[in-house]
Design an enzyme around this catalytic site. Structure first.
Site, short mmCIF file in Angstrom:
data_model
loop_
_atom_site.label_atom_id
_atom_site.label_comp_id
_atom_site.label_asym_id
_atom_site.label_seq_id
_atom_site.Cartn_x
_atom_site.Cartn_y
_atom_site.Cartn_z
N GLY A 27 -2.15 6.14 3.14
CA GLY A 27 -2.19 5.21 2.01
C GLY A 27 -2.81 3.90 2.43
N GLU B 146 -6.53 16.58 7.90
CA GLU B 146 -7.13 17.20 6.72
C GLU B 146 -8.65 17.07 6.66
OE1 GLU B 146 -5.37 14.47 6.90
OE2 GLU B 146 -5.93 12.98 5.43
N SER C 250 -17.56 26.31 -23.44
CA SER C 250 -18.73 25.42 -23.38
C SER C 250 -19.84 25.98 -22.51
CB SER C 250 -18.30 24.07 -22.82
OG SER C 250 -17.97 24.21 -21.45
N GLY C 251 -19.51 26.98 -21.69
CA GLY C 251 -20.49 27.44 -20.72
C GLY C 251 -20.28 26.78 -19.37
N GLY C 252 -19.41 25.75 -19.32
CA GLY C 252 -19.08 25.12 -18.04
C GLY C 252 -18.11 25.99 -17.26
N VAL C 253 -17.88 25.61 -16.00
CA VAL C 253 -17.09 26.45 -15.10
C VAL C 253 -15.66 26.63 -15.61
CG1 VAL C 253 -16.16 26.65 -12.75
CG2 VAL C 253 -18.44 25.70 -13.12
N ASP C 254 -15.00 25.53 -15.98
CA ASP C 254 -13.58 25.63 -16.29
C ASP C 254 -13.31 26.49 -17.54
OD1 ASP C 254 -13.33 23.98 -14.13
OD2 ASP C 254 -13.07 22.15 -15.31
N SER C 255 -14.03 26.21 -18.62
CA SER C 255 -13.75 27.00 -19.83
C SER C 255 -14.18 28.45 -19.63
CB SER C 255 -14.39 26.37 -21.07
OG SER C 255 -15.79 26.47 -21.04
N SER C 256 -15.20 28.68 -18.82
CA SER C 256 -15.63 30.06 -18.56
C SER C 256 -14.54 30.83 -17.82
CB SER C 256 -16.90 30.07 -17.70
OG SER C 256 -17.94 29.44 -18.39
N CYS D 129 -0.76 9.33 9.08
CA CYS D 129 -1.23 7.95 9.01
C CYS D 129 -0.14 7.05 8.39
CB CYS D 129 -2.56 7.89 8.25
SG CYS D 129 -3.45 6.35 8.49
N TYR D 130 -0.36 6.53 7.20
CA TYR D 130 0.67 5.68 6.58
C TYR D 130 2.01 6.42 6.51
CZ TYR D 130 3.11 2.50 3.45
OH TYR D 130 4.02 1.63 2.92
N LYS E 150 -10.70 22.57 -8.24
CA LYS E 150 -11.99 23.15 -8.66
C LYS E 150 -12.41 24.33 -7.77
CE LYS E 150 -15.41 22.35 -11.62
NZ LYS E 150 -15.24 21.91 -13.01
N HIS F 139 -6.08 12.02 11.00
CA HIS F 139 -6.15 12.79 9.75
C HIS F 139 -6.51 14.26 10.00
CE1 HIS F 139 -5.67 9.52 6.85
NE2 HIS F 139 -6.15 8.78 7.82
#
Ligand code: XMP
Length: 527
Positions: A58, A180, A232-238, A85-86, A383, A178
């Site tokens: 943080g 990650e 919509s043709g976008g990734v999420d709605s597809s 870290c923090y 995503k 870190h």
């Protein structure tokens, strides 16, 4: 059925830029995790049932009064803890150790020497050396000056006396660096040691299990009701469409609104991928295709202000979707492609201290009076996980790995007034650019690439005559978070090829330019 949420990790967020990265790494290991703000109601910790807790980094300093603290419930839980870290610094401070501010921030590569063996580090050793050493990545101002009672210092660096500490009895660990970030060579191995060896999590979080789990949950939620989805043709709605289709088949109806502001031939492609069941590539989903091109161009006539255009496009979408939904009398549920980062963002920290990174939203939401229940099967997913389950559900790799496309589409890539003629020219030019990027293997090396229509006429020579025609700008950027971006250094011969093709193949264009502006100050889109 596998309970894929059985073994999970809780991440308490102190506002670091990297918190979502920690969560993604834990998920990549195959373990479910959630991010909660550090000041999330602590009485929920016990009921959540995590197998371990990670305290994130943080931006604050534990040396300042009133700095964020880990809730006492985290220590009382008896669970393994990993402070990063923090997170490590606040553990030190809260458990009776000491932290101090350094004169200068340490940022970048460091080498830590492991000075006492523990379960967290196990046999990790980047150099095969005695004592073991690890190449890590640091980003901090403060550090732990003295480990708390009961803790052993397990790693040091030339600059940081306590680079890691451990209380093996309690299974509490802290690392100043870190794990990650990929610059920490054994970072993922270290997280695995914590999540799997220390916390004992089984790695159940896989694309197949996620699909199986969501299919069951969707069936449970909607029963025999009908569900509608704006595709919509976008990734999420597809991915939502493919997932819901697997779960409830024909109870799902998708509404696809062709605004006239989509990518070249996108409407046909969406129908081929989702609706068509006549060949192996179509999913056979019920899709209502609404041709709203004239309505959009009508509503946008004479409008030049970008925000006004966005509003018109968004509102019109809601209006059209509403009309279509009204015709589906039995629809009780509305499906949406909300993903986990949206959820984290809207939850945020109550004190507002966590860094909230703003994202763009396409439309303001659907009208209240629709009274539909919400189905959001991607709410838990990042995503990259959405993409992975998309592929596992049989969506084409190319579709699932597409660059982002803004909700208002070509509406904000045609500068000033939007006209059908401009949209046609732009979509064609854009298609040439994207096709060439793919052919040259450059598409996946850029984060977002597109063409922009500039409503200025520039002189060109067509045959023997001078002609005044439009200008197309090409934009390609490389970015991780879309908050800052570099313009992509595409090869000159590649740009030359794209320019030639656009000028030769797209009527009405006589000049192509390449945008060499970084963000900031320039935004990625031109409007
Ligand atoms: P900017 O232009 O702000 O873009 O640097 C950052 C990212 O956001 C996308 N973008 C939008 N997405 N509606 C959207 O859904 C919008 O109005 C909008 N404006 C920009 C842009 O494509 C880029 O990925």
């Amino acid at each position: 059925m596998t309970d894929l949420h059985r073994d999970k990790i809780l991440i308490l967020d102190f506002g670091a830029q990297y918190t979502q990265l920690i969560a993604r790494r834990v998920r990549e290991l195959g373990v479910y995790c959630e991010i909660w703000a550090w000041d999330h109601d602590p009485s929920e910790i016990a009921a959540f049932g995590a197998r371990g807790i990670i305290l994130s980094g943080g931006p604050e300093s534990t040396t300042v009064d009133g700095a964020p603290r880990a809730p006492q419930e985290a220590f009382d839980s008896g669970l393994p803890l990993l402070g990063i870290c923090y997170g490590m610094q606040t553990m030190a401070k809260q458990l009776g150790g000491e932290t101090e501010s350094a004169d200068a921030r340490e940022y970048g590569h460091a080498e830590v020497t492991l000075v006492a063996p523990d379960t967290l580090f196990g046999d990790l050793n980047d150099h095969g050396s005695r004592p073991p050493r690890l190449d890590v990545w640091m980003s901090h101002g403060d550090h732990v000056a003295k480990a708390p009672p009961g803790f052993t210092v397990t790693a040091t660096t030339a600059r940081v006396p306590v680079a890691a500490f451990a209380n093996e009895g309690k299974r509490w660990y802290g690392v100043q660096f870190h794990p990650e970030v990929t610059h920490t060579q054994s970072g993922q191995a270290l997280l695995r040691r914590f999540v799997v060896e220390v916390c004992g999590c089984e790695t159940l979080w896989t694309a197949e299990h996620i699909i199986e789990d969501q299919v069951a949950r969707v069936r449970d939620t909607v029963g025999s009701d009908e569900v509608i989805l704006g595709l919509s043709g976008g990734v999420d709605s597809s991915v939502v469409a493919a997932l819901l289709h697997r779960a409830i088949g024909d109870q799902l109806t998708c509404v696809f609104v062709d605004t006239g502001l989509l990518r070249w031939q996108e409407g046909d492609q969406v129908m081929a991928t989702f609706a068509d069941a006549s060949d192996a590539h179509g999913l056979g989903i019920r899709v209502i295709r609404v041709d709203a091109r004239e309505r959009y161009f009508g509503a946008l006539a004479g409008v030049t202000d970008p925000e006004a255009k966005r509003k018109i496009i968004g509102n019109l979408f809601v209006e059209i979707f509403d009309e279509q939904a009204g015709k589906l009398a039995n629809a009780k549920w509305l499906a949406q492609g909300t993903i986990y980062p949206d959820v984290i963002e809207s939850a945020g920290s109550k004190t507002g201290k966590a860094h909230v990174i703003k994202s763009h939203h396409n439309v303001g939401g659907l009208p209240e009076h629709m009274k539909l229940g919400l189905v959001e099967p991607l709410r838990e997913l990042f995503k990259d996980e959405v993409r992975r389950i998309g592929v596992a559900l049989g969506l084409p790799h190319e579709m699932v790995h597409r660059h982002p496309f803004p909700g208002p589409g070509l509406g904000v890539r045609i500068l000033g007034e939007v006209k059908a003629e401009y949209a046609d020219i732009l979509a064609r030019a854009d298609a040439v650019f994207i096709e060439e990027l793919r052919k040259a293997g450059l598409y996946d090396k850029t984060s977002q690439a597109f063409a922009v229509f500039l409503p200025v006429k520039s002189v060109g020579v067509v045959g023997d005559a001078r002609a005044y025609e439009w200008v197309i700008a090409l934009r390609a950027v490389e970015t991780v978070d879309f908050m800052t971006a570099h313009w992509a250094h595409l090869p000159y011969d590649f740009l030359g090829r794209v320019s030639n093709r656009i000028i030769n193949e797209v009527r009405g264009v006589s000049r192509v330019v390449y945008d060499v502006s970084g963000k900031p100050p320039a935004t990625i889109e031109w409007e």
